[in-house]
Design a protein around this motif. Structure first.
Motif, PDB file in Angstrom:
ATOM      1  N   ARG A  49       0.842  -1.216   0.000  1.00 20.80           N
ATOM      2  CA  ARG A  49       0.000   0.000   0.000  1.00 20.80           C
ATOM      3  C   ARG A  49       0.874   1.262   0.000  1.00 20.80           C
ATOM      4  N   VAL A  50       1.925   1.232   0.817  1.00 19.55           N
ATOM      5  CA  VAL A  50       2.845   2.392   0.899  1.00 19.55           C
ATOM      6  C   VAL A  50       3.491   2.620  -0.472  1.00 19.55           C
ATOM      7  N   ASN A  51       3.989   1.549  -1.075  1.00 20.87           N
ATOM      8  CA  ASN A  51       4.629   1.663  -2.405  1.00 20.87           C
ATOM      9  C   ASN A  51       3.626   2.138  -3.448  1.00 20.87           C
ATOM     10  N   ALA A  52       2.383   1.647  -3.356  1.00 21.83           N
ATOM     11  CA  ALA A  52       1.369   2.048  -4.349  1.00 21.83           C
ATOM     12  C   ALA A  52       1.097   3.552  -4.266  1.00 21.83           C
ATOM     13  N   GLN A  53       1.308   4.129  -3.075  1.00 21.93           N
ATOM     14  CA  GLN A  53       1.133   5.588  -2.925  1.00 21.93           C
ATOM     15  C   GLN A  53       2.373   6.350  -3.393  1.00 21.93           C
ATOM     16  N   GLY A  54       3.384   5.609  -3.860  1.00 22.19           N
ATOM     17  CA  GLY A  54       4.596   6.256  -4.378  1.00 22.19           C
ATOM     18  C   GLY A  54       5.670   6.460  -3.328  1.00 22.19           C
ATOM     19  N   MET A  55       5.441   5.903  -2.112  1.00 22.36           N
ATOM     20  CA  MET A  55       6.451   6.090  -1.065  1.00 22.36           C
ATOM     21  C   MET A  55       7.283   4.818  -0.894  1.00 22.36           C
ATOM     22  N   LEU A  56       8.484   4.983  -0.336  1.00 19.09           N
ATOM     23  CA  LEU A  56       9.388   3.861  -0.098  1.00 19.09           C
ATOM     24  C   LEU A  56       9.084   3.288   1.294  1.00 19.09           C
ATOM     25  N   ALA A  57       9.690   2.141   1.597  1.00 21.80           N
ATOM     26  CA  ALA A  57       9.416   1.557   2.919  1.00 21.80           C
ATOM     27  C   ALA A  57      10.668   0.922   3.501  1.00 21.80           C
ATOM     28  N   THR A  58      10.629   0.705   4.814  1.00 22.73           N
ATOM     29  CA  THR A  58      11.647  -0.103   5.465  1.00 22.73           C
ATOM     30  C   THR A  58      10.924  -1.027   6.426  1.00 22.73           C
ATOM     31  N   TYR A 257      19.774  12.464   0.163  1.00 25.25           N
ATOM     32  CA  TYR A 257      18.917  12.522   1.347  1.00 25.25           C
ATOM     33  C   TYR A 257      17.563  11.886   1.067  1.00 25.25           C
ATOM     34  N   GLU A 258      16.843  11.556   2.140  1.00 27.58           N
ATOM     35  CA  GLU A 258      15.421  11.209   2.048  1.00 27.58           C
ATOM     36  C   GLU A 258      14.790  11.505   3.404  1.00 27.58           C
ATOM     37  N   PHE A 259      13.476  11.618   3.425  1.00 27.49           N
ATOM     38  CA  PHE A 259      12.764  11.757   4.697  1.00 27.49           C
ATOM     39  C   PHE A 259      12.256  10.376   5.102  1.00 27.49           C
ATOM     40  N   GLN A 260      12.217  10.132   6.414  1.00 26.74           N
ATOM     41  CA  GLN A 260      11.674   8.867   6.911  1.00 26.74           C
ATOM     42  C   GLN A 260      10.742   9.148   8.092  1.00 26.74           C
ATOM     43  N   MET A 261       9.633   8.436   8.138  1.00 21.37           N
ATOM     44  CA  MET A 261       8.717   8.538   9.296  1.00 21.37           C
ATOM     45  C   MET A 261       8.164   7.168   9.636  1.00 21.37           C
ATOM     46  N   LEU A 262       7.649   7.056  10.851  1.00 19.41           N
ATOM     47  CA  LEU A 262       7.129   5.773  11.315  1.00 19.41           C
ATOM     48  C   LEU A 262       5.703   5.564  10.815  1.00 19.41           C
ATOM     49  N   GLU A 276       5.042  16.789  -2.712  1.00 21.90           N
ATOM     50  CA  GLU A 276       5.973  17.878  -3.090  1.00 21.90           C
ATOM     51  C   GLU A 276       7.194  17.351  -3.844  1.00 21.90           C
ATOM     52  N   GLY A 277       7.293  16.019  -3.969  1.00 24.31           N
ATOM     53  CA  GLY A 277       8.384  15.451  -4.771  1.00 24.31           C
ATOM     54  C   GLY A 277       9.599  15.025  -3.972  1.00 24.31           C
ATOM     55  N   TYR A 278       9.489  15.032  -2.637  1.00 19.52           N
ATOM     56  CA  TYR A 278      10.644  14.592  -1.821  1.00 19.52           C
ATOM     57  C   TYR A 278      10.608  13.069  -1.652  1.00 19.52           C
ATOM     58  N   PRO A 279      11.786  12.412  -1.631  1.00 18.04           N
ATOM     59  CA  PRO A 279      11.792  10.981  -1.342  1.00 18.04           C
ATOM     60  C   PRO A 279      11.331  10.744   0.100  1.00 18.04           C
ATOM     61  N   MET A 280      10.323   9.898   0.266  1.00 19.79           N
ATOM     62  CA  MET A 280       9.695   9.681   1.581  1.00 19.79           C
ATOM     63  C   MET A 280       9.620   8.178   1.863  1.00 19.79           C
ATOM     64  N   ARG A 281      10.239   7.746   2.961  1.00 22.10           N
ATOM     65  CA  ARG A 281      10.248   6.318   3.304  1.00 22.10           C
ATOM     66  C   ARG A 281       9.479   6.093   4.615  1.00 22.10           C
ATOM     67  N   VAL A 282       8.610   5.093   4.620  1.00 23.74           N
ATOM     68  CA  VAL A 282       7.811   4.778   5.808  1.00 23.74           C
ATOM     69  C   VAL A 282       8.373   3.522   6.479  1.00 23.74           C
ATOM     70  N   TYR A 283       8.565   3.621   7.780  1.00 21.31           N
ATOM     71  CA  TYR A 283       9.120   2.527   8.582  1.00 21.31           C
ATOM     72  C   TYR A 283       7.967   1.646   9.047  1.00 21.31           C
ATOM     73  N   VAL A 284       7.967   0.396   8.566  1.00 16.92           N
ATOM     74  CA  VAL A 284       6.836  -0.509   8.837  1.00 16.92           C
ATOM     75  C   VAL A 284       7.275  -1.639   9.783  1.00 16.92           C
ATOM     76  N   PRO A 285       6.882  -1.570  11.070  1.00 20.81           N
ATOM     77  CA  PRO A 285       7.244  -2.639  12.001  1.00 20.81           C
ATOM     78  C   PRO A 285       6.148  -3.704  12.078  1.00 20.81           C
ATOM     79  N   TYR A 286       6.548  -4.947  12.340  1.00 18.05           N
ATOM     80  CA  TYR A 286       5.560  -6.011  12.534  1.00 18.05           C
ATOM     81  C   TYR A 286       6.154  -7.067  13.461  1.00 18.05           C
ATOM     82  N   GLY A 287       5.275  -7.950  13.942  1.00 19.39           N
ATOM     83  CA  GLY A 287       5.752  -9.049  14.788  1.00 19.39           C
ATOM     84  C   GLY A 287       5.021  -9.053  16.118  1.00 19.39           C
ATOM     85  N   SER A 288       5.256 -10.120  16.885  1.00 22.27           N
ATOM     86  CA  SER A 288       4.529 -10.243  18.155  1.00 22.27           C
ATOM     87  C   SER A 288       5.260  -9.540  19.314  1.00 22.27           C
ATOM     88  N   HIS A 289       6.530  -9.143  19.096  1.00 17.72           N
ATOM     89  CA  HIS A 289       7.271  -8.465  20.182  1.00 17.72           C
ATOM     90  C   HIS A 289       7.101  -6.952  20.075  1.00 17.72           C
TER      91      HIS A 289
END
Ligand SMILES: Cc1cc2nc3c(=O)[nH]c(=O)nc-3n(C[C@H](O)[C@H](O)[C@H](O)COP(=O)(O)OP(=O)(O)OC[C@H]3O[C@@H](n4cnc5c(N)ncnc54)[C@H](O)[C@@H]3O)c2cc1C
Length: 314
Positions: A49-58, A257-262, A276-289
């Motif tokens: 979903r994040v990629n489909a919106q044009g944003m990067l992920a971690t 550079y790039e911007f990153q948010m949780l 606005e055209g800036y590289p934007m990466r979203v931090y995607v956490p998962y897991g039971s811990h």
């Protein structure tokens, strides 16, 4: 709110509180605000979903402070599955991991072995690995680990925290090495002997450290400077606005550079930066811990507690 911050950070490492919160029937529902789910499939769906919106992920497989080599290898194997999923689904993403999840406290050689294996696999997939920064007792060991990894791999980056007094020297050192650095304020409770006690000083230091990387350094590219990149990881609108202006005024090249948010935090600002055209990466956490991660998010903004509770009754 510093008292509430301290209270949530203390709870984040308290086993009794963890047991109580994790057993609470509605906890899972509540954590979904910040955590993509408990399984890799759920995390992959979020990254799509994040990629489909044009944003990067971690992608972060939640976990830290493992106490046995087996546990560290279980986590390592999950990172292999993350890399398989990135390749199979052609995700625009890379994994982000914690050194203590890889066994740093048990034996730095074990963490090096685990992260080297993950980074080698990431290189084959054509992506990188981010080695995160935990609380200050681990800073020296994490930077030593990162330097060992960097000597062998160019597809590895680390994190620097603006709350620590030492970070200016570390940042300069990493800049000289041509490293990829994610700059954060710092999510852990630190004593005044090692970290700025006042938030305004942490914020001011963030700008000072960012400048080290954002200043354009002429046109000559060398093998060292080629990989240099700053990830501005913050939801602080004032810092984001400052960075945008600095980048404009200094013609900082886009690949520097790039911007990153949780995930789940300031989604409005994420979309705005992307639009606005800036590289934007979203931090995607998962897991039971999810417990310590979740408590750190509450510590950053105690008002989240009231927001989450009120949402439960909607
Ligand atoms: C991509 C990414 C990776 C990170 N990796 C690390 C790491 O490896 N090591 C580490 O120590 N820390 C890490 N952090 C956490 C970081 O250190 C801060 O604790 C966190 O980002 C909050 O600081 P801030 O820069 O957003 O500024 P703040 O001054 O805390 O917040 C600025 C504004 O952002 C919003 N905001 C911030 N936090 C929240 C929240 N939890 N809920 C709702 N709104 C919020 C609010 O509007 C707030 O006014 C990471 C953060 C990001 C974004």
């Amino acid at each position: 709110m510093p008292l509430l911050r301290d209270a949530f950070l203390a709870l984040s490492t308290n086993p009794a509180a963890r047991k109580f919160v994790v057993a609470f029937p509605l906890s899972r529902k509540v954590t979904r605000r910040f955590v993509a789910g408990e399984t890799l499939d759920e995390a992959v769906a979020t990254v799509k979903r994040v990629n489909a919106q044009g944003m990067l992920a971690t992608l972060d497989f939640l976990g830290e402070a493992v106490t046995s080599a087996e546990e560290s290898r279980v986590a390592r194997d999950e990172y292999f599955r993350i890399l398989d999923a990135i390749e199979k689904n052609q995700l625009n993403a890379y994994p982000s991991l914690k050194p203590t999840q890889m066994g740093l406290v048990i034996d730095p050689a074990l963490a090096l072995e685990n992260i080297s294996a993950i980074t080698a696999r990431a290189r084959a997939v054509g992506t990188l690995v981010r080695v995160e920064m935990e609380d200050s007792p681990h800073t020296d060991a994490t930077l030593a680990l990162f330097k060992r990894l960097r000597a062998e791999f160019s597809n590895v980056g680390t994190v620097i925290q603006s709350c620590l007094y030492r970070s200016e020297a570390d940042m300069q050192d990493l800049y000289n090495m041509g490293a990829m650095v994610r700059l954060v304020k710092g999510a852990y409770k630190e004593p005044p002997t090692v970290a700025f006690p006042e938030k305004k000083d942490v914020d001011a230091n963030y700008l000072k450290l960012a400048e080290i990387f954002l200043r354009a350094n002429g046109n000559q590219e060398t093998e060292t400077t080629r990989m240099r990149q700053l990830a501005l990881a913050t939801h602080d609108k004032k810092i984001v606005d400052w960075a945008k202006q600095f980048i404009r005024e200094h013609n900082t090249p886009r690949e520097r550079y790039e911007f990153q948010m949780l995930y789940g935090i300031r989604s409005d600002l994420q979309s705005q930066l992307h639009a606005e055209g800036y590289p934007m990466r979203v931090y995607v956490p998962y897991g039971s811990h999810w417990y310590p991660y979740f408590m750190r998010r509450l510590a950053e903004r105690p008002a989240n507690v009231f927001f989450l509770i009120s949402n439960l009754f909607k």
